[in-house]
Design an enzyme around this catalytic site. Structure first.
Site, short mmCIF file in Angstrom:
data_model
loop_
_atom_site.label_atom_id
_atom_site.label_comp_id
_atom_site.label_asym_id
_atom_site.label_seq_id
_atom_site.Cartn_x
_atom_site.Cartn_y
_atom_site.Cartn_z
N GLU B 210 -3.84 -0.77 26.88
CA GLU B 210 -4.60 -1.23 28.04
C GLU B 210 -5.63 -2.24 27.57
O GLU B 210 -5.75 -2.50 26.37
CB GLU B 210 -5.27 -0.04 28.74
CG GLU B 210 -6.26 0.71 27.86
CD GLU B 210 -6.69 2.06 28.44
OE1 GLU B 210 -5.94 2.66 29.21
OE2 GLU B 210 -7.80 2.50 28.10
N HIS B 248 -11.81 4.55 31.47
CA HIS B 248 -11.98 4.82 30.04
C HIS B 248 -13.17 4.02 29.51
O HIS B 248 -13.32 2.86 29.85
CB HIS B 248 -10.73 4.40 29.25
CG HIS B 248 -9.58 5.33 29.44
ND1 HIS B 248 -8.29 4.92 29.25
CD2 HIS B 248 -9.52 6.63 29.79
CE1 HIS B 248 -7.47 5.94 29.47
NE2 HIS B 248 -8.21 6.99 29.81
#
Lengths: 397, 298
Positions: B210, B248
């Site tokens: 990501e 995150h």
């Protein structure tokens, strides 16, 4: 978490870092009197306090000039401060509408001989903190780094002992602070700056510029710090500094429930769990010509309350025309998501189509609950079927 | 074995009497995981589920048991401390599921890890599973199938999605590893890719990444020069706005290099098949190596 410049400076001052004297003025404070606390000065710097970079180059929509201005008298400083307070400042980071200025910081202006750049931040690739400095401060350092124009010197910091004096000395020499006195001042300053970084759970501390004055002092002119949200539980002073006015109202509300929510420009509300799947869902919609109205990660919570709150936030978004639920249950169970939704809907039926994709822990139970309680919800089996289903719905209307 | 864990891995659970353990341990045990002991300060001498002994400290646990792996399920403010205690106990593999560990704590952990014999997964990760053998994590049990594809990922739910795409197509996994979504953590994408390269049971890999950091690029460089097994990948966050933390702690675009497009281009340049569509991650792997080499258990 971001804090204002005057707050960063307040924290820095309490650790003995060299700063100019200054006062913060809110919208309801007496402007002249507060500036008067500084005594009579030759120069005043008036700085708009918003959580956004590029203030010096930003422009006020009411035509009072940029977000950082100099004045030669207290009266002139007060006039500038009044012009800024309550008005909108547009910078490269605020978007076209700008950000309302609720506070200004008025500081003693000093004669600057040279401007230096100094920062401490995390280098993720090595999992260590680094100090960075450049002899060319005051400029837009990000673009300078990108174009390779300016020389940046780096020192790797070995936590938790901090930066060693020999490293700080090496850095001082590299940026042209050769004189014994100045060099040792820099060593002392960098040591204190690391202590500030470490003790305040910072993720970035940046001084741009650090001024070298004509009388041989080093003074922090602009200070910026960002702090690790995960460390806030042990940072009472910092928690009290949070300025929710600077953040999106829905994002603030979401964060109180441990949700990660970010508003986006589209019209499809997304209820997803896990940061990766939430991002992938956004990407999937976008790749198929559809636009998400938000990023939402239900987080690590496992409770119905969280889901209820998440759903209420999504319902409050007037732009959304469809709700997409994409949940792959692990810690968050499918049935909990369904029950949390029902509680939020209670008495106020959701007026738009609901597309549901559920897999993982208790997905079958969750789907069953939704099918029985929200008859207009449409279940899809796999992620790849989501865009087609939504397109069909939009086409029918 | 596949990599890192198998059916003979003896597990010590930190925070064994807590809420997270109460929720996840039954599923781990149902999958065949050998939980041999737990740690919970103040509850030493008691038993979990009337069977598994609880100790006040890791030191006491390692005296009584041969421990291969620690599973940390404690609240984030105490997680780094648990990791440090496991390192001191010389536990070979430490898996930290806890989300929200301060970066400062992890900087200390990284310094301690350097001179230790322990490997760390996480924090803020979904854990690890060797299908059909053992699970030390929070992933749903039924989505896995024993097989030959190694999966490594920074995201929990996106790993589940990837694994489910494989299993739905009859393709099993050797081991699935969550490295976690924090900026400072233990094993990297590259570390795990290297293990899969050496593992005879793994014939191909999927790397799920990501935005944020440069770990995927680092792994891609290795794959390009030394990799012998086919690798497919997916990078989440093409539509993520710059400067926003996407759930995150480590998923944030800071500068051009950490954006998804830059990552995807770099991976493709190094010969990795990158799925642009998250619902077709398994397809991306199938397209480069065909289902034949991916089916079968060994």
């Amino acid at each position: 978490m971001k804090i204002h410049e005057f707050q960063t400076k307040q924290l820095m001052r309490s650790r003995g870092l060299p700063l100019c004297r200054g006062v913060a003025i809110g919208e309801n404070d007496p402007v002249e009197e507060t500036i008067g606390q500084l005594g009579s000065l030759n120069f005043y710097a008036v700085k708009a306090q918003i959580h956004s970079g590029g203030r010096g180059k930003g422009v006020f929509t009411n035509g009072v000039g940029s977000g950082v201005q100099l004045a030669r008298s207290a009266t002139a400083a007060a006039k500038i401060a009044r012009g800024m307070l309550g008005n909108y400042l547009v910078t490269r980071q605020t978007g076209e509408g700008g950000q309302i200025v609720r506070r200004v910081y008025v500081e003693e202006g000093i004669a600057v001989k040279r401007e230096i750049y100094l920062a401490i931040l995390l280098d993720r690739s090595i999992g260590k903190l680094v100090a960075m400095a450049s002899a060319d401060g005051g400029v837009d350092i990000e673009s300078a780094v990108e174009f390779g124009g300016k020389k940046i010197f780096r020192e790797v910091i070995h936590s938790p002992s901090g930066i060693y004096p020999y490293q700080a000395r090496r850095m001082a020499m590299a940026i042209g602070l050769q004189e014994d006195d100045l060099r040792e001042k820099f060593v002392d300053l960098l040591g204190k700056l690391f202590t500030f970084y470490w003790e305040s759970d910072a993720s970035l501390v940046e001084i741009n510029p650090l001024a070298q004055t004509s009388d041989g002092q080093l003074v922090i002119l602009d200070g910026k710090s960002i702090h690790d949200d995960n460390g806030l539980f042990r940072q009472g002073t910092l928690r009290a500094m949070r300025d929710c006015d600077e953040e999106d109202e829905r994002e603030v509300r979401a964060s109180k429930y441990g949700l990660n929510y970010i508003a986006l420009p589209g019209n499809i509300a997304c209820l997803t769990n896990g940061a990766g799947l939430a991002m992938a869902t956004m990407d999937l919609l976008h790749a198929n010509g559809l636009e998400p109205a938000n990023f939402l990660d239900l987080g690590d919570s496992t409770g119905e309350d969280t889901v209820t709150e998440a759903f209420k936030i999504l319902c409050g978004d007037i732009r959304s025309r469809c709700l997409l639920i994409n949940v792959f249950g692990g810690a968050m169970r499918g049935d909990v998501v369904a029950k949390g939704m029902l509680r939020a809907i209670d008495g106020n039926p959701y007026p738009f189509p609901i597309v549901v994709r559920m897999e993982g822990a208790y997905a079958a139970e969750g789907l069953e609950i939704l099918k029985n309680s929200i008859p207009h919800s449409i279940a899809v089996k796999n992620m790849e079927n989501i865009p087609r289903k939504i397109k069909n719905i939009f086409a029918k209307k | 074995m596949a990599i890192l864990i198998d059916c003979n891995t003896n597990v010590l659970v930190h925070g064994i009497s807590g809420r997270a353990a109460a929720f996840h341990l039954p599923y781990c045990e149902a999958y065949g995981t050998k939980v041999v002991a737990g740690v919970r300060p103040g509850k030493g001498g008691q038993h979990y589920d009337n069977r598994i002994p609880i100790y006040d400290t890791v030191r006491e646990a390692v005296v009584q048991h041969r421990i291969h792996a620690s599973l940390i399920l404690v609240p984030a403010p105490c997680a780094a401390d648990s990791i440090l205690e496991a390192i001191e106990g010389e536990i070979p593999l430490i898996i930290c599921i806890s989300e929200g560990v301060p970066t400062r704590d992890m900087l200390l952990v990284r310094e301690r890890l350097k001179n230790s014999s322990s490997l760390l997964l996480g924090p803020n990760c979904s854990g690890i599973i060797t299908p059909g053998q053992a699970k030390l994590g929070i992933m749903p049990n039924y989505i896995h199938l024993p097989g030959r594809v190694g999966v490594v990922s920074r995201s929990g739910t996106l790993t589940f999605e990837t694994v489910w795409q494989l299993t739905s197509r009859g393709i099993g996994q050797s081991t699935c590893v969550g490295i976690g979504g924090d900026p400072v953590h233990g094993l990297s994408q590259l570390d795990v890719i290297k293990m899969f390269e050496k593992d005879p049971q793994t014939s191909a890999m999927i790397m799920v990444g990501e935005i944020g950091g440069e770990e995927e690029e680092e792994a891609a460089e290795f794959i390009h020069h030394y990799g012998k097994k086919p690798v497919a990948a997916y990078i989440a966050g093409v539509t993520a706005p710059e400067g926003k933390r996407m759930g995150h702690a480590g998923a944030i675009i800071a500068g051009k290099k950490s954006g998804a497009i830059h990552k995807i281009r770099t991976l493709e340049k190094h010969g990795i098949a990158v799925a642009r569509d998250p619902s077709r991650i398994a397809e991306a792997l199938l397209e480069i190596c065909g289902s034949q080499c991916l089916r079968g258990n060994h």
